[in-house]
Design a protein around this motif. Sequence first.
Motif, PDB file in Angstrom:
ATOM      1  N   SER A 193       0.820  -1.206   0.000  1.00 15.45           N
ATOM      2  CA  SER A 193       0.000   0.000   0.000  1.00 15.45           C
ATOM      3  C   SER A 193       0.856   1.258   0.000  1.00 15.45           C
ATOM      4  CB  SER A 193      -0.931  -0.008   1.220  1.00 15.45           C
ATOM      5  OG  SER A 193      -1.659   1.193   1.320  1.00 15.45           O
ATOM      6  N   LEU A 194       1.881   1.276   0.858  1.00  9.88           N
ATOM      7  CA  LEU A 194       2.752   2.449   0.923  1.00  9.88           C
ATOM      8  C   LEU A 194       3.528   2.636  -0.372  1.00  9.88           C
ATOM      9  CD1 LEU A 194       4.109   2.058   4.570  1.00  9.88           C
ATOM     10  CD2 LEU A 194       2.390   3.685   3.755  1.00  9.88           C
ATOM     11  N   ASP A 195       4.032   1.546  -0.929  1.00 11.27           N
ATOM     12  CA  ASP A 195       4.786   1.643  -2.181  1.00 11.27           C
ATOM     13  C   ASP A 195       3.888   2.059  -3.339  1.00 11.27           C
ATOM     14  OD1 ASP A 195       7.135   0.971  -0.936  1.00 11.27           O
ATOM     15  OD2 ASP A 195       7.066  -1.150  -1.506  1.00 11.27           O
ATOM     16  N   THR A 196       2.639   1.629  -3.311  1.00 10.68           N
ATOM     17  CA  THR A 196       1.691   2.038  -4.345  1.00 10.68           C
ATOM     18  C   THR A 196       1.466   3.539  -4.298  1.00 10.68           C
ATOM     19  OG1 THR A 196       0.559  -0.102  -4.308  1.00 10.68           O
ATOM     20  CG2 THR A 196      -0.668   1.759  -5.199  1.00 10.68           C
ATOM     21  N   GLY A 197       1.366   4.063  -3.072  1.00  7.01           N
ATOM     22  CA  GLY A 197       1.190   5.507  -2.926  1.00  7.01           C
ATOM     23  C   GLY A 197       2.362   6.281  -3.490  1.00  7.01           C
ATOM     24  N   VAL A 198       3.575   5.819  -3.188  1.00  6.22           N
ATOM     25  CA  VAL A 198       4.781   6.483  -3.706  1.00  6.22           C
ATOM     26  C   VAL A 198       4.839   6.368  -5.226  1.00  6.22           C
ATOM     27  CG1 VAL A 198       7.300   6.400  -3.748  1.00  6.22           C
ATOM     28  CG2 VAL A 198       6.088   6.175  -1.577  1.00  6.22           C
ATOM     29  N   SER A 199       4.518   5.185  -5.734  1.00  3.13           N
ATOM     30  CA  SER A 199       4.529   4.958  -7.172  1.00  3.13           C
ATOM     31  C   SER A 199       3.588   5.921  -7.892  1.00  3.13           C
ATOM     32  CB  SER A 199       4.129   3.508  -7.473  1.00  3.13           C
ATOM     33  OG  SER A 199       3.974   3.288  -8.851  1.00  3.13           O
ATOM     34  N   THR A 200       2.399   6.085  -7.338  1.00  3.16           N
ATOM     35  CA  THR A 200       1.411   6.969  -7.945  1.00  3.16           C
ATOM     36  C   THR A 200       1.827   8.430  -7.858  1.00  3.16           C
ATOM     37  OG1 THR A 200      -0.369   5.418  -7.392  1.00  3.16           O
ATOM     38  CG2 THR A 200      -1.008   7.687  -7.869  1.00  3.16           C
ATOM     39  N   GLN A 201       2.301   8.844  -6.689  1.00  6.63           N
ATOM     40  CA  GLN A 201       2.664  10.244  -6.468  1.00  6.63           C
ATOM     41  C   GLN A 201       3.856  10.668  -7.320  1.00  6.63           C
ATOM     42  OE1 GLN A 201       3.304  10.504  -2.257  1.00  6.63           O
ATOM     43  NE2 GLN A 201       1.138  10.163  -1.748  1.00  6.63           N
ATOM     44  N   GLN A 202       4.822   9.767  -7.453  1.00  2.70           N
ATOM     45  CA  GLN A 202       6.062  10.127  -8.133  1.00  2.70           C
ATOM     46  C   GLN A 202       6.123   9.673  -9.585  1.00  2.70           C
ATOM     47  OE1 GLN A 202       9.512   9.000  -5.812  1.00  2.70           O
ATOM     48  NE2 GLN A 202       8.688   9.862  -3.926  1.00  2.70           N
ATOM     49  N   GLY A 203       5.121   8.930 -10.024  1.00  2.00           N
ATOM     50  CA  GLY A 203       5.106   8.471 -11.397  1.00  2.00           C
ATOM     51  C   GLY A 203       6.201   7.473 -11.721  1.00  2.00           C
ATOM     52  N   ILE A 204       6.498   6.592 -10.751  1.00  3.14           N
ATOM     53  CA  ILE A 204       7.523   5.569 -10.949  1.00  3.14           C
ATOM     54  C   ILE A 204       6.888   4.189 -10.793  1.00  3.14           C
ATOM     55  CG2 ILE A 204       9.385   7.070 -10.161  1.00  3.14           C
ATOM     56  CD1 ILE A 204       9.249   5.744  -7.436  1.00  3.14           C
ATOM     57  N   THR A 205       7.626   3.170 -11.151  1.00  2.65           N
ATOM     58  CA  THR A 205       7.082   1.816 -11.043  1.00  2.65           C
ATOM     59  C   THR A 205       7.102   1.355  -9.598  1.00  2.65           C
ATOM     60  OG1 THR A 205       9.215   0.707 -11.317  1.00  2.65           O
ATOM     61  CG2 THR A 205       8.001   1.297 -13.334  1.00  2.65           C
ATOM     62  N   MET A 206       6.340   0.312  -9.319  1.00  2.54           N
ATOM     63  CA  MET A 206       6.349  -0.278  -7.977  1.00  2.54           C
ATOM     64  C   MET A 206       7.737  -0.783  -7.615  1.00  2.54           C
ATOM     65  SD  MET A 206       3.558  -0.309  -6.109  1.00  2.54           S
ATOM     66  CE  MET A 206       3.585  -1.819  -5.136  1.00  2.54           C
ATOM     67  N   ALA A 207       8.426  -1.383  -8.570  1.00  3.79           N
ATOM     68  CA  ALA A 207       9.776  -1.888  -8.301  1.00  3.79           C
ATOM     69  C   ALA A 207      10.719  -0.749  -7.935  1.00  3.79           C
ATOM     70  CB  ALA A 207      10.304  -2.637  -9.523  1.00  3.79           C
ATOM     71  N   GLU A 208      10.569   0.385  -8.615  1.00  2.00           N
ATOM     72  CA  GLU A 208      11.418   1.545  -8.304  1.00  2.00           C
ATOM     73  C   GLU A 208      11.071   2.111  -6.925  1.00  2.00           C
ATOM     74  OE1 GLU A 208      12.284   3.336 -12.770  1.00  2.00           O
ATOM     75  OE2 GLU A 208      10.360   3.766 -11.774  1.00  2.00           O
ATOM     76  N   ALA A 209       9.774   2.141  -6.604  1.00  2.00           N
ATOM     77  CA  ALA A 209       9.364   2.640  -5.289  1.00  2.00           C
ATOM     78  C   ALA A 209       9.914   1.755  -4.177  1.00  2.00           C
ATOM     79  CB  ALA A 209       7.838   2.711  -5.215  1.00  2.00           C
ATOM     80  N   LYS A 210       9.844   0.441  -4.378  1.00  2.00           N
ATOM     81  CA  LYS A 210      10.370  -0.486  -3.377  1.00  2.00           C
ATOM     82  C   LYS A 210      11.873  -0.350  -3.241  1.00  2.00           C
ATOM     83  CE  LYS A 210      10.669  -5.369  -2.092  1.00  2.00           C
ATOM     84  NZ  LYS A 210      10.397  -6.767  -2.487  1.00  2.00           N
ATOM     85  N   ALA A 211      12.577  -0.255  -4.358  1.00  2.00           N
ATOM     86  CA  ALA A 211      14.037  -0.130  -4.327  1.00  2.00           C
ATOM     87  C   ALA A 211      14.463   1.139  -3.602  1.00  2.00           C
ATOM     88  CB  ALA A 211      14.600  -0.148  -5.740  1.00  2.00           C
ATOM     89  N   ALA A 212      13.717   2.224  -3.814  1.00  2.00           N
ATOM     90  CA  ALA A 212      14.047   3.479  -3.142  1.00  2.00           C
ATOM     91  C   ALA A 212      13.846   3.356  -1.638  1.00  2.00           C
ATOM     92  CB  ALA A 212      13.175   4.609  -3.701  1.00  2.00           C
ATOM     93  N   ARG A 213      12.782   2.657  -1.223  1.00  2.00           N
ATOM     94  CA  ARG A 213      12.548   2.491   0.211  1.00  2.00           C
ATOM     95  C   ARG A 213      13.588   1.550   0.822  1.00  2.00           C
ATOM     96  NH1 ARG A 213       7.955   3.861   2.823  1.00  2.00           N
ATOM     97  NH2 ARG A 213       6.722   3.752   0.913  1.00  2.00           N
TER      98      ARG A 213
END
Length: 259
Positions: A193-213
């Motif tokens: 859920s948290l990664d989905t929020g970041v993905s949507t807000q920043q316009g990046i993929t879920m994999a990129e959001a997870k890697a950043a976290r």
Amino acid sequence: MDLGIAGKRALVSASSKGLGLGCAEALAEAGVDLIMTARGSEALEASASAIRAAHGVEVVTLACDVTTQEGQAQVIEASQGVDILVTNAGGPPPGMWSDWDRDDFIKALDANMLAPIAFMKALLPGMMDKGWGRVVNITSQSVRAPIGVLGLSNAARTGLTGYVAGTARQVAGKGVTINNLLPGIHATDRAVSLDTGVSTQQGITMAEAKAAREATIPAGRYGTRQEFGAACAFMCSQHAGFMVGQNILLDGGATNITM
């Protein structure tokens, strides 16, 4: 290590999946009979069936909403005499300070503070009468280092932490310990859920959001429900009788604090 709790009974809230399921699995592996709760019956029954098959323990399931008085009453009635209580509830939605009103805070308090307190008030006397009991509250790393977008969770879980700090020291002399287990990011639906929020807000993929976290975690990865459950089971064991009123971080080093 023999945890010394085979034959005990435990109530584990919100245990159909995620961290609650990890705790239920670890306790069952140690020979503990379970009462498992969740809102949805399908996932709950599937998890309970898997635990019965894997560990041969008795598992009672209760599909209900423990944030309501009706749900709490149902669980408390079924849980009288338990030796172990593990409280757990999903966190409130993220947002900014300007997004929330009184109703949002009341919902957060009901789920993450008042429900655990209700279970402790109802079940601690039975543990004290027996001279042995364990309570583990699953809270969050945010009670040690608040997270701006999780203000609802920060407030409710910190309130629970304050309640435990005083209560734990009042019941310790009766052989009952109360402690809190503070997760960082684990590979659960909450992380998705948290990664989905970041993905949507920043316009990046879920994999990129997870890697950043993951890059913010010294361990370089998300935790697993299995290692979280193992930590919980130890805190519920015969070896943790001198651990009173503590807040144990399990976050891969992500919370950068000295003490």
